[in-house]
Design a protein around this motif. Sequence first.
Motif, short mmCIF file in Angstrom:
data_model
loop_
_atom_site.label_atom_id
_atom_site.label_comp_id
_atom_site.label_asym_id
_atom_site.label_seq_id
_atom_site.Cartn_x
_atom_site.Cartn_y
_atom_site.Cartn_z
N LEU A 86 -4.97 8.82 -1.09
CA LEU A 86 -4.58 7.45 -0.78
C LEU A 86 -4.11 7.32 0.67
O LEU A 86 -4.35 6.30 1.32
CB LEU A 86 -3.49 6.97 -1.74
CG LEU A 86 -3.85 6.95 -3.22
CD1 LEU A 86 -2.77 6.25 -4.03
CD2 LEU A 86 -5.19 6.29 -3.46
N ILE A 109 0.84 -1.21 0.00
CA ILE A 109 0.00 0.00 0.00
C ILE A 109 0.87 1.25 0.00
O ILE A 109 0.60 2.22 -0.72
CB ILE A 109 -0.95 -0.01 1.21
CG1 ILE A 109 -2.03 -1.08 1.00
CG2 ILE A 109 -1.60 1.36 1.41
CD1 ILE A 109 -3.01 -1.21 2.12
N VAL A 149 -6.38 5.11 -7.88
CA VAL A 149 -5.81 3.94 -7.21
C VAL A 149 -5.26 2.97 -8.25
O VAL A 149 -4.14 2.44 -8.10
CB VAL A 149 -6.87 3.25 -6.33
CG1 VAL A 149 -6.31 1.95 -5.74
CG2 VAL A 149 -7.30 4.18 -5.20
N PHE A 195 -7.80 -1.06 0.58
CA PHE A 195 -7.13 -0.28 1.62
C PHE A 195 -7.87 -0.46 2.95
O PHE A 195 -7.25 -0.58 4.00
CB PHE A 195 -7.10 1.20 1.24
CG PHE A 195 -6.06 1.57 0.23
CD1 PHE A 195 -5.15 2.58 0.50
CD2 PHE A 195 -6.00 0.94 -1.01
CE1 PHE A 195 -4.20 2.95 -0.44
CE2 PHE A 195 -5.05 1.29 -1.95
CZ PHE A 195 -4.14 2.30 -1.67
N ARG A 196 -9.19 -0.48 2.89
CA ARG A 196 -10.01 -0.65 4.11
C ARG A 196 -9.77 -2.02 4.72
O ARG A 196 -9.55 -2.14 5.93
CB ARG A 196 -11.48 -0.46 3.76
CG ARG A 196 -12.45 -0.66 4.93
CD ARG A 196 -13.85 -0.27 4.51
NE ARG A 196 -14.88 -0.58 5.49
CZ ARG A 196 -15.19 0.18 6.53
NH1 ARG A 196 -14.51 1.31 6.73
NH2 ARG A 196 -16.15 -0.16 7.36
N ARG A 219 -6.30 -2.12 6.39
CA ARG A 219 -6.20 -1.36 7.64
C ARG A 219 -6.92 -2.06 8.78
O ARG A 219 -6.40 -2.16 9.89
CB ARG A 219 -6.77 0.05 7.43
CG ARG A 219 -6.86 0.88 8.71
CD ARG A 219 -5.50 0.99 9.42
NE ARG A 219 -4.59 1.85 8.69
CZ ARG A 219 -3.30 1.94 8.99
NH1 ARG A 219 -2.78 1.22 9.97
NH2 ARG A 219 -2.50 2.74 8.29
N TRP A 247 -5.72 4.83 3.52
CA TRP A 247 -4.91 3.88 4.29
C TRP A 247 -4.93 4.21 5.78
O TRP A 247 -5.07 3.32 6.62
CB TRP A 247 -3.48 3.90 3.76
CG TRP A 247 -2.48 3.12 4.55
CD1 TRP A 247 -1.25 3.56 4.97
CD2 TRP A 247 -2.59 1.77 5.01
NE1 TRP A 247 -0.60 2.58 5.67
CE2 TRP A 247 -1.39 1.45 5.70
CE3 TRP A 247 -3.57 0.79 4.92
CZ2 TRP A 247 -1.16 0.22 6.29
CZ3 TRP A 247 -3.35 -0.45 5.51
CH2 TRP A 247 -2.16 -0.73 6.18
#
Length: 240
Positions: free
Chosen positions: A66, A50, A159, A192-193, A196, A70
């Motif tokens: 982005l 990422i 992205v 990304f979700r 994380r 993140w």
Amino acid sequence: MTDAGASRPTRALAIQTSHELSDSRSKPRSVRSATVKQWQPAEGLAPDEILAVIDAASTERDRLLLRVLWATGARISEALDLRLVDVRRDSLVLPNLKNPSRLTKQVFLPAGQMDLPGALLLWAKEHGLTDGEPLFFSRKRAAGGGRRPISRQQAWEIVRAAAEKANVRVLALRGSRYGPAGDPAPVHPHLFRHARVRQIVRTTKSLPIAQKQAGWSRLQMAYLTVSDDEVRRAMQAVDD
């Protein structure tokens, strides 16, 4: 935190249903699935991947977007709604679009992203943004002349382009114009979700903390599952 069990440049992605997670029966494997991991926890991307995607973004606006995705694990529509007034010293206030009992959420930032509020405030100042204007604005103005956020499609393209430049891919869960299921496919914002939330669970060992940060209305037990590589590494540390 890094996830050493995930291989680059491609990795198998799957978000399992509760039925699948509880089904311990063996399942047939195809020739393709025998050559790649059939399943890994629902993160899809490791933190170092990422960060590589973020570094590859073409503009400051895109890198900041982005970084917000993140740092917060926000849905793309939530991140695009971010305004100057929503920036706090150690957190960001975001809409919580899929939880009717909690319409906004204050998402606290990880240690590695504590400079993000300052970067967002500087960006806003340099572009003369008012408190209520979107931070990630389009060059096209709204009908009344005010700023409007970039579209979801633009965000997805940001992205995708950054991931391609960074040479980061995932394995597609379903067929698309990029190829059939199981082939390398572009990264999309929602990964990304997943990454994380998984990192929060692995680091804090607390699903309630992940629930509050993500804005869930209920706990998502799938994030407690572990991959074969994680079990292997853990067992190697177990004495006789």
